[in-house]
Scaffold this active site. Structure first.
Site, mmCIF file in Angstrom:
data_model
loop_
_atom_site.group_PDB
_atom_site.id
_atom_site.type_symbol
_atom_site.label_atom_id
_atom_site.label_comp_id
_atom_site.label_asym_id
_atom_site.label_seq_id
_atom_site.Cartn_x
_atom_site.Cartn_y
_atom_site.Cartn_z
ATOM 1 C CB SER A 26 -6.909 -0.253 2.464
ATOM 2 O OG SER A 26 -7.275 0.549 1.358
ATOM 3 C CE1 TYR B 116 -12.072 -0.783 3.746
ATOM 4 C CE2 TYR B 116 -11.297 0.927 2.254
ATOM 5 C CZ TYR B 116 -11.205 -0.360 2.751
ATOM 6 O OH TYR B 116 -10.260 -1.216 2.263
#
Length: 274
Positions: A133, A146
């Site tokens: 990501s 995260y």
């Protein structure tokens, strides 16, 4: 000979789009998900095999990899796509939730990599594609857990790439910004399950509008766009180490070069606007 790929997290979004993209390129696809009902329709394609696979279950992984080797004799590519986002201020996220996040986003890919590498090394050929990501490059308030999991995946991939190069195996990272998937629904459900201290309500106000943290809107890309880069990474003899996908991913590439002092000042300024 037809090339083969094992993909995790194919129930929707990037994983499902990737399965279809590989099929269009005439690969034999092993599409997996925790719930086989979610991928049943993919099995209608002659070149697609479906299987139940929970990336936190070592027996599941061994079973699927053994099946693929028995049926195809080879694994040309592994796409580690399964993952989710545990958001929330670091203090408010229970340690068990941090552990669960790393089980899926870090330990899961690690288990799969260890399982497929012996076969790839024997053939001296293969591609490992890890879906990371933009948050694996730049961390943001409220996303520490995260981002931490994606940072870990990035570091592991960078080491692995140089460890397996001599065996003809490539390792690439896919780094999307916001993608038009159900990811935000899972984000919201994970936020509901954390322990609010009452000290960070301004962050929760931002998370209530996912657009405020980069989700949706003009900056989001379709999962099919991400799938294009995944197929390229698996197909190329010398793929890039990283594929930033979308405008915010490009910004993140630049943002990681910003000195920490300046980045902290920018986050401080942004918090005053919220």
């Amino acid at each position: 000979m037809t090339r083969t790929v094992l993909i995790t997290g194919c129930s929707s979004g990037i994983g499902r789009a990737s399965a279809k993209a590989f099929l269009e390129e005439e690969w034999t696809v092993y599409a997996t998900a925790r719930n086989p009902a979610d991928i049943q329709t993919l099995g209608d394609h002659d070149d697609c095999r479906i299987a139940t696979l929970d990336v936190t279950d070592a027996e599941d992984i061994e079973r699927v990899v053994d099946r693929m080797l028995d049926e195809e004799g080879r694994i040309d590519a592994l796409v580690n796509n399964a993952g989710y986002g545990q958001m929330g201020p670091v203090e408010d996220v229970p340690t068990d939730a941090v552990r669960d996040q790393f089980e899926v986003n870090v330990y899961g890919p690690h288990r799969l990599i260890r399982e497929v590498l012996p076969a790839m090394r024997r053939r001296e050929d293969g591609a490992i594609v890890n879906v990371s990501s933009a948050a694996g490059r730049v961390s943001f308030p409220g996303g520490g857990v995260y981002c931490g999991s994606k940072y870990a995946l990035e570091a592991m991939s960078d080491a692995l790439r140089n460890e397996v190069r001599e065996y003809g195996i490539t390792v690439s990272l896919i780094e999307p910004g916001p993608v038009e998937t159900s990811f935000e629904d899972r984000v919201e459900s994970e936020i509901e399950g954390i322990e609010r201290s009452g000290a960070y309500e301004s962050f929760y106000e931002l998370f209530e509008d996912y657009d405020a943290i980069g989700g949706g809107g003009f900056a989001a890309v379709e999962p099919e766009r991400v799938a294009e880069d995944i197929v390229d990474a698996a197909s190329s003899t010398k793929p890039p180490a990283r594929y930033p996908v979308g405008p915010l991913a490009t910004v993140a590439e630049v943002g990681r070069l910003v000195p920490t002092r300046i980045a902290d000042s920018l986050w401080s300024f942004a918090s005053k606007l919220s």
